[in-house]
Design a protein around this motif. Structure first.
Motif, short mmCIF file in Angstrom:
data_model
loop_
_atom_site.label_atom_id
_atom_site.label_comp_id
_atom_site.label_asym_id
_atom_site.label_seq_id
_atom_site.Cartn_x
_atom_site.Cartn_y
_atom_site.Cartn_z
N HIS A 180 50.29 42.65 36.65
CA HIS A 180 49.71 41.39 35.94
C HIS A 180 49.50 40.53 37.16
N HIS A 181 48.27 39.84 37.55
CA HIS A 181 48.12 38.85 38.45
C HIS A 181 48.03 37.38 37.79
N PRO A 182 48.94 36.69 38.25
CA PRO A 182 49.08 35.18 37.85
C PRO A 182 47.64 34.47 37.65
N VAL A 183 47.32 33.67 36.65
CA VAL A 183 46.26 32.85 36.82
C VAL A 183 46.02 32.04 38.00
N ALA A 184 47.13 31.49 38.40
CA ALA A 184 47.20 30.90 39.62
C ALA A 184 46.92 31.34 41.05
N GLU A 185 47.27 32.60 41.17
CA GLU A 185 46.92 33.46 42.28
C GLU A 185 45.47 33.79 42.22
N LEU A 186 45.03 34.17 41.09
CA LEU A 186 43.60 34.65 41.11
C LEU A 186 42.57 33.40 41.20
N ALA A 187 43.12 31.93 40.94
CA ALA A 187 42.35 30.96 41.01
C ALA A 187 41.89 30.51 42.33
N ARG A 188 42.68 31.18 43.39
CA ARG A 188 42.15 30.69 44.71
C ARG A 188 40.86 31.37 45.25
N PHE A 189 40.45 32.39 44.25
CA PHE A 189 39.27 33.17 44.58
C PHE A 189 38.24 32.39 43.79
N GLU A 190 37.12 31.88 44.44
CA GLU A 190 35.90 31.23 43.89
C GLU A 190 35.25 32.09 42.87
N ARG A 191 34.96 33.17 43.31
CA ARG A 191 34.06 34.38 42.63
C ARG A 191 35.02 35.67 42.56
N SER A 204 33.99 38.44 42.75
CA SER A 204 33.55 39.38 44.00
C SER A 204 34.49 39.00 45.17
N ASP A 205 35.07 37.88 45.30
CA ASP A 205 35.67 37.50 46.50
C ASP A 205 37.11 38.00 46.31
N GLN A 206 37.55 38.73 45.11
CA GLN A 206 38.74 39.35 45.10
C GLN A 206 38.57 40.84 45.51
N TYR A 207 37.77 41.46 46.14
CA TYR A 207 37.57 42.63 46.36
C TYR A 207 38.38 43.28 47.34
N ALA A 208 38.76 42.67 48.44
CA ALA A 208 39.64 42.75 49.37
C ALA A 208 41.22 42.71 49.01
N TYR A 209 41.42 41.78 48.21
CA TYR A 209 42.74 41.50 47.48
C TYR A 209 43.12 42.66 46.68
N ARG A 210 42.13 43.07 45.99
CA ARG A 210 42.38 44.32 44.87
C ARG A 210 42.52 45.57 45.45
N ARG A 211 41.62 45.94 46.45
CA ARG A 211 41.46 47.02 47.34
C ARG A 211 42.85 47.08 47.89
N ASP A 212 43.38 46.07 48.65
CA ASP A 212 44.62 46.07 49.49
C ASP A 212 45.93 46.31 48.40
N PHE A 213 45.69 45.64 47.17
CA PHE A 213 46.92 45.96 46.37
C PHE A 213 46.93 47.36 45.91
N VAL A 214 45.86 48.03 45.65
CA VAL A 214 45.86 49.36 45.44
C VAL A 214 46.70 50.26 46.75
N LEU A 215 46.06 49.87 47.77
CA LEU A 215 46.46 50.69 49.04
C LEU A 215 48.04 50.65 49.31
N ALA A 264 36.37 41.46 36.83
CA ALA A 264 37.15 42.34 37.89
C ALA A 264 36.59 43.75 37.82
N CYS A 265 35.91 44.21 36.34
CA CYS A 265 35.68 45.59 36.31
C CYS A 265 34.65 45.91 37.12
N ASN A 266 33.68 44.79 37.83
CA ASN A 266 32.82 45.16 38.73
C ASN A 266 33.47 45.80 40.10
N LEU A 267 34.63 45.40 40.25
CA LEU A 267 35.12 45.80 41.58
C LEU A 267 35.64 47.55 41.55
N GLY A 268 35.99 48.03 40.33
CA GLY A 268 36.54 49.37 40.05
C GLY A 268 35.67 50.35 40.84
#
Length: 367
Positions: free
Chosen positions: A31-42, A44-55, A103-107
């Motif tokens: 689960h990603h806390p609201v405060a952690e996700l809030a640093r991304f404006e869009r 789509s800006d979460q792409y690298a964060y989510r990809r790197d989390f998987v890796l 975030a489903c757009n990133l899948g």
């Protein structure tokens, strides 16, 4: 044996799993806390964060990028028929440029990058824009604003088929109400295999949720938009991402919020109760959409794990039809089975063209 990596970015979480054919052999997520996700404006800006989390999770488990297919949760593409789709350039472009952010757009985007690294196909299946609405369900009170089908199609279909099989029937022969209760909430009327009506779980319809505002008083919302106090982006974030329980209680963590509500702590008790009341009202609306007949009401998603929330919902709707609770999300297995069927040639792999599958409405008078 086919090795399949499944990637499922949710509004507040990222989940992943590895399947050997139909058998899940590994899973991880957080689960990603609201405060952690809030640093991304869009989103789509979460792409690298989510990809790197998987890796990172794969690396920690000592699992190499060696798969026969990678499949990601479907995103907010143009309305299309259900099924398995190959990730192609048009799909990736539409996901990056999607008008609605989630975030489903990133899948599929993450699946495509990881599949390219290990030389295997990338798929998606039954995205949230699967559209089977009856014509009347598309019409709102303004010709400029057509109702859209945006819901948790993958889990809706999976749990509906699972329940039908458990009672020895075919999904295509049943009338069901499915309520997916998670970071987003969608309640759908399933008539013999088609979802003929459902609230837009992303665009501001239906019950409020742990992080979405749901249906709002229209005039007050208009006044808020033109008050000069907020930008368009800020208002959109209020509607989706920072609304609902996050706005009222400062958190979208249903485990904690439900536990505090169950002890009687205020305002948690009243606000959580109000959310489940809104869900019950939406179930009633879908009961009408089915002609006042349903074989069962299925509650699913993460919130269905909460005995407190199910205890609030059940007595409000059980007079309509039997209430069946199937906690959690069956999306991981459903995605894996879609990829497996594609690899085995049992399911047709479709190509996304970007064409809108919706049938046009009758043109309004004077348009």
């Amino acid at each position: 044996m086919k090795k399949i990596l499944v990637i499922n970015p949710g509004s507040t979480s990222t989940k992943m799993a590895i399947f050997h054919d139909e058998r899940q052999v590994w899973a991880a997520g957080a689960h990603h806390p609201v405060a952690e996700l809030a640093r991304f404006e869009r989103v789509s800006d979460q792409y690298a964060y989510r990809r790197d989390f998987v890796l990172a999770r794969l690396h920690e488990a000592g699992l190499p990028l060696d798969f026969d297919a990678v499949i990601g949760r479907g995103g907010l593409l143009r309305p299309l028929p259900g099924g398995v789709y190959a990730v192609n350039e048009r799909m990736k472009r539409d996901l990056v440029e999607a008008r609605m952010e989630h975030a489903c757009n990133l899948g599929a985007l993450i699946a495509d990058e990881l599949a390219a690294r290990c030389g295997c196909p990338a798929f998606t299946a039954d995205p949230v824009v699967v559209d089977e609405l009856r014509p009347e369900a598309r019409i709102s009170g303004l010709p400029l604003l057509e109702r859209r089908s945006v819901f948790h199609a993958l889990n809706h279909k999976a749990v509906a088929r699972r329940y039908a099989a458990s009672v020895g029937r075919r999904y295509e022969d049943m009338d069901l109400i499915v309520a997916h209760l998670g970071g987003g909430i969608s309640v759908g009327a399933h008539r013999r295999g088609s979802v003929i009506d459902v609230n837009n779980a992303l665009g501001g319809e239906g019950p409020f949720t742990p992080e979405r505002a749901g249906t709002l008083p229209a005039m007050q919302l208009v006044e808020l938009c033109f008050s000069g106090r907020f930008t368009q982006r800020q208002v959109k974030q209020m509607v989706c991402g920072r609304g609902g329980l996050a706005a009222w209680l400062g958190s979208n963590d249903m485990i904690t919020l439900s536990a505090r509500a169950e002890t009687g702590e205020e305002p948690h008790k009243t606000v959580v109760s109000a959310m489940m009341y809104a869900v019950a009202k939406e179930v009633g609306a879908m009961y009408v959409a089915l002609g006042c007949h349903a074989d069962a009401i299925i509650a699913t998603g993460g919130i269905a794990h909460s005995t407190h929330c199910m205890g609030l919902l059940r007595p409000q709707v059980e007079a309509l039809a039997p209430v069946v609770v199937i906690p959690g999300e069956n999306e991981m297995l459903s995605l894996a089975l879609n990829a497996l069927g594609a690899l085995r040639g049992e399911l047709q792999v479709m190509q996304y063209t970007g064409e809108d599958c919706r049938r046009g409405l009758v043109e309004p008078v004077g348009k």
